[in-house]
Design an enzyme around this catalytic site. Structure first.
Site, PDB file in Angstrom:
ATOM      1  N   ASP A 192       0.940  -1.283  -0.085  1.00 34.67           N
ATOM      2  CA  ASP A 192       0.173  -0.005  -0.063  1.00 34.67           C
ATOM      3  C   ASP A 192       0.852   1.384   0.007  1.00 34.67           C
ATOM      4  O   ASP A 192       0.754   2.014   1.004  1.00 34.67           O
ATOM      5  CB  ASP A 192      -0.864  -0.124   1.240  1.00 34.67           C
TER       6      ASP A 192
ATOM      7  N   HIS B 115       9.445   0.002   8.342  1.00 34.45           N
ATOM      8  CA  HIS B 115       8.669  -1.237   8.750  1.00 34.45           C
ATOM      9  C   HIS B 115       8.692  -2.238   7.750  1.00 34.45           C
ATOM     10  O   HIS B 115       9.170  -3.213   8.030  1.00 34.45           O
ATOM     11  CB  HIS B 115       7.223  -0.773   9.083  1.00 34.45           C
TER      12      HIS B 115
HETATM   13  O1  RIB Z   1       2.602  -0.042  10.913  1.00 33.96           O
HETATM   14  C1  RIB Z   1       3.502  -0.063   9.769  1.00 33.96           C
HETATM   15  C2  RIB Z   1       2.780  -0.246   8.610  1.00 33.96           C
HETATM   16  O2  RIB Z   1       1.754   0.717   8.458  1.00 33.96           O
HETATM   17  C3  RIB Z   1       3.556  -0.066   7.254  1.00 33.96           C
HETATM   18  O3  RIB Z   1       3.165  -1.269   6.360  1.00 33.96           O
HETATM   19  C4  RIB Z   1       3.350   1.188   7.020  1.00 33.96           C
HETATM   20  O4  RIB Z   1       3.474   0.951   5.546  1.00 33.96           O
HETATM   21  C5  RIB Z   1       1.884   1.384   7.148  1.00 33.96           C
HETATM   22  O5  RIB Z   1       1.005   0.829   6.302  1.00 33.96           O
HETATM   23 CA    CA Z   2       2.884  -0.761   3.838  1.00 32.02          CA
END
Ligand code: RIB
Ligand code: CA
Length: 319
Positions: free
Chosen positions: A10, A242
């Protein structure tokens, strides 16, 4: 060994870091990107995924558009204040020209797994809606994939999108509960480790200094996302990559500590989106919410410095 991966994404700045890392890394053969709403609405995340294959010089890699909303609940909404209005830190971006794959993301995932039985690793780094849809449409999917490594969830750490919930889980807790309840080789790379991983100023400068289309986009996109972290998390320097941490788990699982326990995802209330691991005594309680649920490999920590160094190395190699 080269691993065939599909990244369900996303984008999102940390998604961009992950996708470009995957394209740069010779251990991965990216056989598709599937888009999902989440950080931004689906039109934007899909166009970003299309941009990624073009900027990476891999326009032949299929991009399949996926879900525009959660399975059941109303979406919590996009987060342009974290990723920018365009999901890429408001960096100037080109109009993508690659055509979309003529399949919904959920169907694309299944058809790829069918074409390469036992060879595909799924790397979902957004809300789990597409993966849950694929499982509901094709209950034989688990027997066809090699492994599933998700970025999302929080077993023992607090949430980030709410006090209880991690963002990807909170967007679609029903989908997450389906995916984490399936009996397949799945690993949750969540906030328990990703909160500890930062790309620091020197690492960001090294990545941004590379004169390639992916790195130049990252160099333009990362400052907005970095500012969110530095302005909102006291003492935090740099940014949190992340989604790329899930890829490092595939490359160097020995950098991570793990436990294996069944998980449930809280569906309602102020704890919505919280991933709850069961301890053995929970399983013996009558009516246990975890009864019949398979174990999930849960990352509980790891060598955060080595993980950030691996991400940086992959994004600067060949320079
Ligand atoms: O919590 C981190 C996640 O949330 C990652 O995938 C970041 O892109 C957001 O979508
Ligand atoms: Ca993400």
């Amino acid at each position: 060994m080269t691993r065939k991966i599909i990244i369900d994404t996303d984008p999102g700045v940390d998604d961009a870091i992950a996708v470009f890392m995957a394209f740069a890394c010779s251990s991965f053969d990216v056989v598709g990107l599937t888009s999902v709403y989440g950080n931004l609405p689906i039109d934007i995340t899909t166009d970003n995924a299309r941009r990624f294959v073009e900027l990476a010089g891999r326009p032949e890699v299929p991009v399949a558009r996926g879900a525009d909303r959660p399975l059941v609940v109303d979406d919590i909404g996009p987060v342009p204040f974290i990723h920018g209005d365009n999901g890429l830190g408001n960096a100037a971006v080109h109009d993508p020209s690659v055509e979309l794959a003529p399949l919904h993301a959920a169907e694309f995932i299944y058809q790829m797994a069918l074409a390469h039985p036992g060879e595909i690793t799924l790397v979902p780094v957004g809300p789990l809606t597409n993966i849950a849809l694929a499982l509901r449409l094709h209950p034989d999917l688990p027997g066809l994939v090699d492994e599933v490594v998700i970025m999302g969830g929080n077993a023992y750490a607090p949430g980030n999108a709410s006090p209880g919930g991690e963002a990807n889980m909170l967007h679609d807790p029903e989908a997450a509960d389906i995916v984490l309840g399936e009996d397949w080789p799945i690993t949750m790379v969540g906030l328990d480790i990703t909160n500890d991983v930062a790309l620091d100023h020197a690492q960001l400068a090294a990545i941004s200094a590379i004169d390639s289309p992916p790195n130049q986009l990252l160099g333009a996109a990362m400052p907005f996302y970095q500012a969110f972290y530095e302005d909102n998390l006291e003492g935090f320097e740099g940014l949190s990559p992340h989604d790329a941490v899930a890829l490092v788990y595939l490359l160097e699982p020995e950098l991570f500590t793990t436990v294996r326990k069944p998980l449930r995802v809280e569906l309602t209330g102020f704890g919505k989106g919280k991933t709850w691991p069961a301890d053995p005594y929970h399983l013996t309680q009558p009516g246990s919410p975890w009864a019949g649920r398979p174990d999930v490999t849960i990352c509980t920590g790891g060598d955060a410095q080595a993980i950030s160094e691996r991400i940086t190395r992959e994004l600067t190699q060949g320079s």
